[in-house]
Scaffold this motif. Structure first.
Motif, short mmCIF file in Angstrom:
data_model
loop_
_atom_site.label_atom_id
_atom_site.label_comp_id
_atom_site.label_asym_id
_atom_site.label_seq_id
_atom_site.Cartn_x
_atom_site.Cartn_y
_atom_site.Cartn_z
N MET A 31 -46.15 8.34 -22.43
CA MET A 31 -47.27 7.47 -22.10
C MET A 31 -48.26 8.26 -21.25
O MET A 31 -47.88 8.81 -20.23
N PRO A 32 -49.52 8.31 -21.67
CA PRO A 32 -50.51 9.05 -20.88
C PRO A 32 -50.76 8.36 -19.54
O PRO A 32 -50.59 7.15 -19.40
N LYS A 33 -51.16 9.17 -18.55
CA LYS A 33 -51.42 8.62 -17.22
C LYS A 33 -52.68 7.76 -17.23
O LYS A 33 -52.77 6.78 -16.51
N LYS A 34 -53.66 8.16 -18.03
CA LYS A 34 -54.93 7.41 -18.11
C LYS A 34 -55.29 7.13 -19.56
O LYS A 34 -54.96 7.91 -20.45
N ILE A 35 -55.98 6.04 -19.76
CA ILE A 35 -56.45 5.67 -21.09
C ILE A 35 -57.76 6.41 -21.33
O ILE A 35 -58.74 6.20 -20.62
N LYS A 36 -57.77 7.27 -22.35
CA LYS A 36 -58.96 8.09 -22.62
C LYS A 36 -59.37 7.95 -24.08
O LYS A 36 -58.52 7.91 -24.97
N ASN A 37 -60.66 7.92 -24.32
CA ASN A 37 -61.24 7.99 -25.67
C ASN A 37 -60.58 7.07 -26.69
O ASN A 37 -60.27 7.48 -27.80
N THR A 38 -60.35 5.82 -26.30
CA THR A 38 -59.68 4.90 -27.22
C THR A 38 -60.54 3.72 -27.62
O THR A 38 -60.23 3.05 -28.60
N PHE A 39 -61.59 3.44 -26.89
CA PHE A 39 -62.34 2.21 -27.12
C PHE A 39 -62.86 2.14 -28.55
O PHE A 39 -62.57 1.18 -29.28
N TYR A 40 -63.63 3.12 -28.97
CA TYR A 40 -64.24 3.06 -30.30
C TYR A 40 -63.21 3.28 -31.41
O TYR A 40 -63.38 2.77 -32.51
N LYS A 41 -62.13 4.01 -31.12
CA LYS A 41 -61.07 4.18 -32.13
C LYS A 41 -60.42 2.85 -32.46
O LYS A 41 -60.00 2.62 -33.59
N ASN A 42 -60.31 1.99 -31.46
CA ASN A 42 -59.65 0.69 -31.64
C ASN A 42 -60.61 -0.44 -31.99
O ASN A 42 -60.17 -1.57 -32.20
N LEU A 43 -61.88 -0.14 -32.03
CA LEU A 43 -62.88 -1.15 -32.38
C LEU A 43 -63.15 -1.08 -33.88
O LEU A 43 -64.07 -0.39 -34.32
N THR A 44 -62.32 -1.78 -34.65
CA THR A 44 -62.47 -1.78 -36.10
C THR A 44 -62.47 -3.22 -36.61
O THR A 44 -61.95 -4.12 -35.94
N PHE A 45 -63.01 -3.39 -37.78
CA PHE A 45 -63.02 -4.72 -38.40
C PHE A 45 -61.60 -5.22 -38.59
O PHE A 45 -61.29 -6.37 -38.32
N GLU A 46 -60.70 -4.34 -39.05
CA GLU A 46 -59.31 -4.74 -39.31
C GLU A 46 -58.62 -5.22 -38.04
O GLU A 46 -57.90 -6.23 -38.08
N LYS A 47 -58.86 -4.54 -36.94
CA LYS A 47 -58.21 -4.94 -35.68
C LYS A 47 -58.78 -6.25 -35.15
O LYS A 47 -58.06 -7.06 -34.58
N LEU A 48 -60.07 -6.48 -35.35
CA LEU A 48 -60.65 -7.77 -34.95
C LEU A 48 -60.14 -8.88 -35.86
O LEU A 48 -59.91 -10.00 -35.41
N TYR A 49 -59.94 -8.57 -37.14
CA TYR A 49 -59.37 -9.57 -38.05
C TYR A 49 -57.96 -9.96 -37.63
O TYR A 49 -57.61 -11.14 -37.61
N LEU A 50 -57.15 -8.98 -37.26
CA LEU A 50 -55.79 -9.28 -36.77
C LEU A 50 -55.84 -10.08 -35.47
O LEU A 50 -55.02 -10.98 -35.25
N ALA A 51 -56.80 -9.77 -34.61
CA ALA A 51 -56.97 -10.53 -33.37
C ALA A 51 -57.34 -11.98 -33.69
O ALA A 51 -56.86 -12.91 -33.04
N HIS A 52 -58.20 -12.16 -34.69
CA HIS A 52 -58.56 -13.51 -35.13
C HIS A 52 -57.32 -14.26 -35.60
O HIS A 52 -57.12 -15.43 -35.25
#
Length: 192
Positions: free
Chosen positions: A1-22
């Motif tokens: 597990m990384p100590k800090k969350i880096k460079n993940t925001f835009y990688k995780n901002l996808t239509f598919e992930k928002l659909y699963l969140a819905h």
């Protein structure tokens, strides 16, 4: 597990992930009017939500307040449906993989594969160990009065800031914690 969350925001901002969140957000609410309205033009609504988040134009909606009386009287604050999708996405993509592993292993509240029954099983296991090793023992059951209403948002944000190096994610975290308002001194996070 990384100590800090880096460079993940835009990688995780996808239509598919928002659909699963819905899909998670509508669970047990399929026939509620705000869910039905959102689903009438689902693809467009998710695309607009994705673009709002990506372009920094996303705004947290206004809370609806109502009271419930089980198990005790509480004020519930519910966000519009699109905001619940955003919360589901945020928790699934950032809190669960990066923050949740840092919790102590005896935390059971609202966690997958845990919950009340697992907590009782764990407590019974500890009781057997204590009885065998120490004889008599005491258990304190307590509730922190108005716990969520007294959380200091600034402290919560400072704690999360220690783990988030991604500037966009940190800004978005700030937006969610402070509900997009300038009121930085207001305590409490809503129950809902």
């Amino acid at each position: 597990m990384p100590k800090k969350i880096k460079n993940t925001f835009y990688k995780n901002l996808t239509f598919e992930k928002l659909y699963l969140a819905h899909k998670r957000a509508r669970n047990h609410k399929t026939y509620k009017s705000d869910v039905v309205e959102f689903e009438i033009d689902l693809e467009r609504n998710l695309t607009l939500l994705l673009n709002d988040i990506a372009n920094n134009t996303y705004q947290v909606g206004k809370y609806k307040e109502f009271k419930i009386y089980e198990p005790k009287e509480r004020i519930i604050q519910a966000l519009p449906y699109k905001d619940r999708i955003v919360h589901q996405w945020y928790v699934e993509e950032f809190i669960k993989p990066y923050i949740l592993p840092r919790f102590i292993n005896t935390n059971f509240a609202c966690l997958e594969n845990k919950g009340t029954h697992k907590a009782v099983e764990q407590l019974q296991n500890y009781m057997r160990i204590f009885k065998r090793n120490y004889g008599d023992f005491w258990i304190l059951k307590c509730d922190i009065s108005k716990f969520f209403y007294n959380i200091d948002k600034n402290i919560l944000f400072d704690i999360l800031s220690k783990y988030i190096a991604d500037k966009k994610l940190l800004d978005f975290t700030h937006l969610l914690i402070f509900d997009g308002t300038d009121n930085m001194n207001k305590k409490g996070i809503p129950i809902g």
